[in-house]
Design a protein around this motif. Structure first.
Motif, PDB file in Angstrom:
ATOM      1  N   ASP A   1       0.816  -1.210   0.000  1.00 49.86           N
ATOM      2  CA  ASP A   1       0.000   0.000   0.000  1.00 49.86           C
ATOM      3  C   ASP A   1       0.856   1.270   0.000  1.00 49.86           C
ATOM      4  N   LEU A   2       2.064   1.183   0.517  1.00 52.13           N
ATOM      5  CA  LEU A   2       2.959   2.337   0.566  1.00 52.13           C
ATOM      6  C   LEU A   2       3.618   2.625  -0.787  1.00 52.13           C
ATOM      7  N   THR A   3       3.319   1.814  -1.796  1.00 54.46           N
ATOM      8  CA  THR A   3       3.996   1.978  -3.086  1.00 54.46           C
ATOM      9  C   THR A   3       3.162   2.704  -4.131  1.00 54.46           C
ATOM     10  N   PHE A   4       1.859   2.972  -3.869  1.00 50.56           N
ATOM     11  CA  PHE A   4       1.041   3.515  -4.949  1.00 50.56           C
ATOM     12  C   PHE A   4       0.059   4.575  -4.465  1.00 50.56           C
ATOM     13  N   VAL A   5      -0.380   5.391  -5.434  1.00 48.70           N
ATOM     14  CA  VAL A   5      -1.494   6.321  -5.236  1.00 48.70           C
ATOM     15  C   VAL A   5      -2.620   5.865  -6.163  1.00 48.70           C
ATOM     16  N   THR A   6      -3.821   6.377  -5.938  1.00 49.07           N
ATOM     17  CA  THR A   6      -4.976   5.954  -6.730  1.00 49.07           C
ATOM     18  C   THR A   6      -5.488   7.120  -7.573  1.00 49.07           C
TER      19      THR A   6
ATOM     20  N   PRO B   1      -4.585   1.909  -9.328  1.00 47.02           N
ATOM     21  CA  PRO B   1      -3.352   2.162  -8.573  1.00 47.02           C
ATOM     22  C   PRO B   1      -2.203   2.547  -9.508  1.00 47.02           C
ATOM     23  N   TYR B   2      -1.448   3.563  -9.122  1.00 47.32           N
ATOM     24  CA  TYR B   2      -0.283   3.993  -9.876  1.00 47.32           C
ATOM     25  C   TYR B   2       0.932   4.026  -8.943  1.00 47.32           C
ATOM     26  N   ARG B   3       1.924   3.206  -9.247  1.00 44.39           N
ATOM     27  CA  ARG B   3       3.193   3.312  -8.537  1.00 44.39           C
ATOM     28  C   ARG B   3       3.952   4.508  -9.100  1.00 44.39           C
ATOM     29  N   ALA B   4       5.064   4.855  -8.483  1.00 51.20           N
ATOM     30  CA  ALA B   4       5.777   6.076  -8.874  1.00 51.20           C
ATOM     31  C   ALA B   4       6.157   6.059 -10.352  1.00 51.20           C
ATOM     32  N   MET B   5       6.683   4.932 -10.834  1.00 47.19           N
ATOM     33  CA  MET B   5       7.077   4.867 -12.240  1.00 47.19           C
ATOM     34  C   MET B   5       5.862   4.823 -13.152  1.00 47.19           C
ATOM     35  N   ASP B   6       4.786   4.196 -12.691  1.00 43.25           N
ATOM     36  CA  ASP B   6       3.536   4.209 -13.467  1.00 43.25           C
ATOM     37  C   ASP B   6       3.052   5.649 -13.671  1.00 43.25           C
ATOM     38  N   MET B   7       3.143   6.437 -12.608  1.00 50.22           N
ATOM     39  CA  MET B   7       2.694   7.830 -12.688  1.00 50.22           C
ATOM     40  C   MET B   7       3.572   8.615 -13.660  1.00 50.22           C
TER      41      MET B   7
ATOM     42  N   GLU C   1       1.214  12.131  -0.873  1.00 43.77           N
ATOM     43  CA  GLU C   1      -0.103  11.592  -1.226  1.00 43.77           C
ATOM     44  C   GLU C   1      -0.285  10.190  -0.648  1.00 43.77           C
ATOM     45  N   VAL C   2       0.778   9.374  -0.661  1.00 42.42           N
ATOM     46  CA  VAL C   2       0.696   8.048  -0.043  1.00 42.42           C
ATOM     47  C   VAL C   2       0.414   8.189   1.453  1.00 42.42           C
ATOM     48  N   ARG C   3       1.088   9.142   2.086  1.00 44.33           N
ATOM     49  CA  ARG C   3       0.898   9.389   3.519  1.00 44.33           C
ATOM     50  C   ARG C   3      -0.560   9.790   3.809  1.00 44.33           C
ATOM     51  N   ARG C   4      -1.121  10.665   2.980  1.00 41.31           N
ATOM     52  CA  ARG C   4      -2.509  11.078   3.166  1.00 41.31           C
ATOM     53  C   ARG C   4      -3.452   9.892   3.016  1.00 41.31           C
ATOM     54  N   LYS C   5      -3.176   9.056   2.018  1.00 44.82           N
ATOM     55  CA  LYS C   5      -4.014   7.883   1.774  1.00 44.82           C
ATOM     56  C   LYS C   5      -3.998   6.925   2.964  1.00 44.82           C
ATOM     57  N   ARG C   6      -2.823   6.760   3.575  1.00 42.12           N
ATOM     58  CA  ARG C   6      -2.713   5.883   4.735  1.00 42.12           C
ATOM     59  C   ARG C   6      -3.425   6.469   5.950  1.00 42.12           C
ATOM     60  N   MET C   7      -3.400   7.794   6.077  1.00 40.64           N
ATOM     61  CA  MET C   7      -4.017   8.456   7.222  1.00 40.64           C
ATOM     62  C   MET C   7      -5.536   8.544   7.091  1.00 40.64           C
ATOM     63  N   VAL C   8      -6.010   8.655   5.843  1.00 48.92           N
ATOM     64  CA  VAL C   8      -7.459   8.750   5.591  1.00 48.92           C
ATOM     65  C   VAL C   8      -7.826   7.655   4.582  1.00 48.92           C
ATOM     66  N   PRO C   9      -7.835   6.398   5.008  1.00 42.58           N
ATOM     67  CA  PRO C   9      -8.022   5.275   4.067  1.00 42.58           C
ATOM     68  C   PRO C   9      -9.361   5.272   3.355  1.00 42.58           C
ATOM     69  N   GLU C  10     -10.374   5.950   3.922  1.00 45.08           N
ATOM     70  CA  GLU C  10     -11.681   5.962   3.256  1.00 45.08           C
ATOM     71  C   GLU C  10     -11.685   6.860   2.028  1.00 45.08           C
ATOM     72  N   VAL C  11     -10.631   7.689   1.861  1.00 47.21           N
ATOM     73  CA  VAL C  11     -10.517   8.541   0.666  1.00 47.21           C
ATOM     74  C   VAL C  11      -9.259   8.127  -0.090  1.00 47.21           C
ATOM     75  N   GLN C  12      -9.415   7.206  -0.996  1.00 41.71           N
ATOM     76  CA  GLN C  12      -8.277   6.666  -1.734  1.00 41.71           C
ATOM     77  C   GLN C  12      -7.889   7.530  -2.940  1.00 41.71           C
ATOM     78  N   GLU C  13      -8.844   8.155  -3.569  1.00 38.86           N
ATOM     79  CA  GLU C  13      -8.597   8.885  -4.819  1.00 38.86           C
ATOM     80  C   GLU C  13      -7.723  10.115  -4.569  1.00 38.86           C
ATOM     81  N   ILE C  14      -6.713  10.299  -5.412  1.00 38.95           N
ATOM     82  CA  ILE C  14      -5.839  11.460  -5.310  1.00 38.95           C
ATOM     83  C   ILE C  14      -6.617  12.735  -5.639  1.00 38.95           C
ATOM     84  N   SER C  15      -6.318  13.820  -4.920  1.00 37.67           N
ATOM     85  CA  SER C  15      -7.009  15.083  -5.168  1.00 37.67           C
ATOM     86  C   SER C  15      -6.480  15.720  -6.450  1.00 37.67           C
TER      87      SER C  15
END
Length: 545
Positions: A16-21, A26-32, A505-519
């Motif tokens: 979970d620490l490897t990607f943003v949504t 899911p997008y890992r750093a290189m995917d992004m 963004e990964v940190r925010r996702k971990r802190m607020v898991p109910e909001v997965q989508e990147i702003s």
């Protein structure tokens, strides 16, 4: 695959620490970065965009012993090429290496693909994952496991190149596999030489044992000296080698860290003399390589050899940059100055903890002060530093975790990773299993001072609190990507700023898991920081891999 362990597991957290949504995906750093730069890429950016070291080593060894070979460098990106090769039906054997595998899922995927397009070719698997499974399990369990993988043969050796050559020669000559050390093979293959496929322990050949599906041949230590088996990069040509090369100048490790099984698997520590390394580097220079990764776990050990090597590289004025692992207790200001002058652009610090208490329990020879001295010196000389931390090793407490956090906040390496301790059976600490009240394995464990869920919580705490150093999501990115992106025209500072924004963004996702989508704001920041200015001009040579 790690998601199958459950959302509260350390394995899930590690993934979970490897990607943003973004848009539900899911997008890992290189995917992004591929998404951001897709309009100017002729070939996807990849953390594996180089000739895989195992292929270079195996290919050179096979050629030396009169065997021909072909290869696929990246299975997921080169499936069409593999399909075409398999349909030609010109191959005796397909070998699957397992250097970076932690489960058998990738092996099964490859086996299924191969069987779809060529049902006759035999499949052999070997490498670290296979050897670890053999070490950790028993023949009856392995018999079922290897049958489930779908392979025909397995190499049972920490090296295994000679075992592979012996299998190839036996198959070419129609000879029995019974006398070949360090292999496990299906009983059905014995029918080729008029031997019964079915049998029992008593009916197996000398030095072997027979289970339900496989014959387990006898074992013998295989040692292929580096000095006698140099990698011949010219076999692959400049187009295949490209700009990035990984090189090994030593085997095994002279240390015995309590969490690590590598020295146990790899045997006695041996290294090449500087003159032989110089010969290899001369050949790389002639091929136009501009980035060399030294894979040795302890590249700067012994210290006199390392300094001699640095002076050799300075004298020869090689036109490539290089990176490596670095043990801070074996370095000093003079050594780091020589590193910078010789072309070093980055080091991986296997620090493991910011607590001397934990470093002692891990049987590390380095201490906190060594890294506290090294990181500022590396920064002063323009050398990137990555600090890797293990959280949860037996003896870990909230106080020792805080020492690690304090270290990261104080000395601020360019990047870091705090990862959950992986309880591996064949490691020195397991000799104290009862004393430490250690239960479980892998990412699911408990001991006398902590359990894996508590350790995972402390990792989240570190990720929340560390802001000056970028969290390095090694799966799907890794330290090598830092140098890869610089060669493509992305300045180091831009790479690090992109990782800082990605990590936020990964940190925010971990802190607020109910909001997965990147702003939209965070996505805009990533697009601004992730644009590679020179990629069109720089990427053409990489695309030939």
């Amino acid at each position: 695959m790690k998601f199958s362990f459950g959302k509260n597991s350390g394995a899930y957290q590690d993934q979970d620490l490897t990607f943003v949504t973004h848009q539900g995906k899911p997008y890992r750093a290189m995917d992004m970065l591929n998404l951001i730069n897709g309009d100017q890429l002729s070939h996807p950016l990849s953390n594996l965009d180089f000739l895989w070291p195992t292929i270079a080593v195996l290919g050179s060894f096979l050629d030396k012993h009169g065997c021909t070979f072909d290869y696929i460098n990246q299975f997921h990106f080169e499936k069409e090429q593999l399909r075409q090769k398999l349909l030609k039906n010109e191959y005796l054997l397909v070998a699957i290496t397992t250097t970076i595998y932690v489960t058998d899922f990738p092996i099964k995927d490859i086996v299924e693909f191969v069987r779809t397009y060529n049902k006759k070719v035999l499949i052999i698997a070997g490498g670290p994952y296979i050897k670890n499974r053999i070490t950790d399990s028993s023949p009856p369990k392995l018999d079922l496991e290897f049958n489930g993988m779908g392979v025909d043969l397995v190499v049972n050796s920490s090296e295994g190149q000679m075992a592979l050559v012996n299998v190839i020669n036996a198959l070419k000559r129609g000879q029995s596999l019974d006398g070949i050390d360090n292999i496990i093979y299906r009983k059905e293959l014995r029918e080729r030489w008029g031997q019964p496929a079915e049998g029992s322990e008593a009916g197996a050949p000398g030095g072997s044992s027979a289970e339900r599906f496989f014959v387990f041949n006898g074992t013998k230590v295989e040692d292929n000296p580096l000095e006698e088996n140099p990698v011949r990069f010219e076999l692959f040509g400049p187009g295949a080698v490209g700009r990035f090369v990984s090189l090994t100048t030593a085997k095994s490790c002279p240390y015995a860290c309590a969490f690590c099984s590598f020295p146990v698997r790899a045997g006695k520590y041996k290294y090449l003399e500087v003159g032989l390394v110089e010969h290899q580097l001369d050949r790389l220079k002639a091929l136009g390589v501009d980035t060399v990764t030294f894979l040795d776990d302890t590249f700067n050990v012994p210290k006199p050899r390392f300094r001699e090597m640095l002076r050799m590289m300075i004298r020869n004025q090689y036109n490539f940059k290089w990176n490596s692992f670095y043990r801070s207790d074996q370095g000093d200001r003079e050594t780091i100055a020589l590193m910078a002058e010789s072309g070093c652009e980055g080091v991986f610090l296997g620090m493991e903890s910011g607590s001397d208490t934990m470093l002692e329990k891990m049987n590390k020879t380095s201490r906190r002060r060594h890294y506290a001295e090294a990181i500022p010196l590396l920064r002063e000389h323009g050398i990137y530093s990555h600090a890797n931390m293990i959280i949860g090793f037996p003896g870990e407490t909230p106080e020792t975790v805080q020492e690690t956090l304090d270290f990261l906040q104080t000395y601020q390496p360019d990047t870091y990773k705090a990862q959950l301790w992986y309880a591996e059976t064949n490691t020195p600490v397991m000799q104290k299993k009862d004393e430490l009240r250690l239960k479980g394995f892998g990412f699911n464990w408990s001991h006398h001072t902590m359990d894996s869920n508590q350790a995972a919580g402390w990792i989240d705490h570190i990720v929340r609190e560390v802001h000056a150093s970028a969290f390095l999501p090694q799966e799907g990115f890794g330290i090598w990507s830092i140098f890869y992106l610089q060669r493509l025209g992305m300045p180091r500072r831009q790479v690090l700023d992109f990782l800082l924004a990605f990590g936020a963004e990964v940190r925010r996702k971990r802190m607020v898991p109910e909001v997965q989508e990147i702003s939209s704001g965070s996505l805009k920041t990533l697009f601004e920081l992730g644009r590679i200015g020179k990629v069109l001009g720089q990427h053409a040579s990489v695309a030939t891999l």
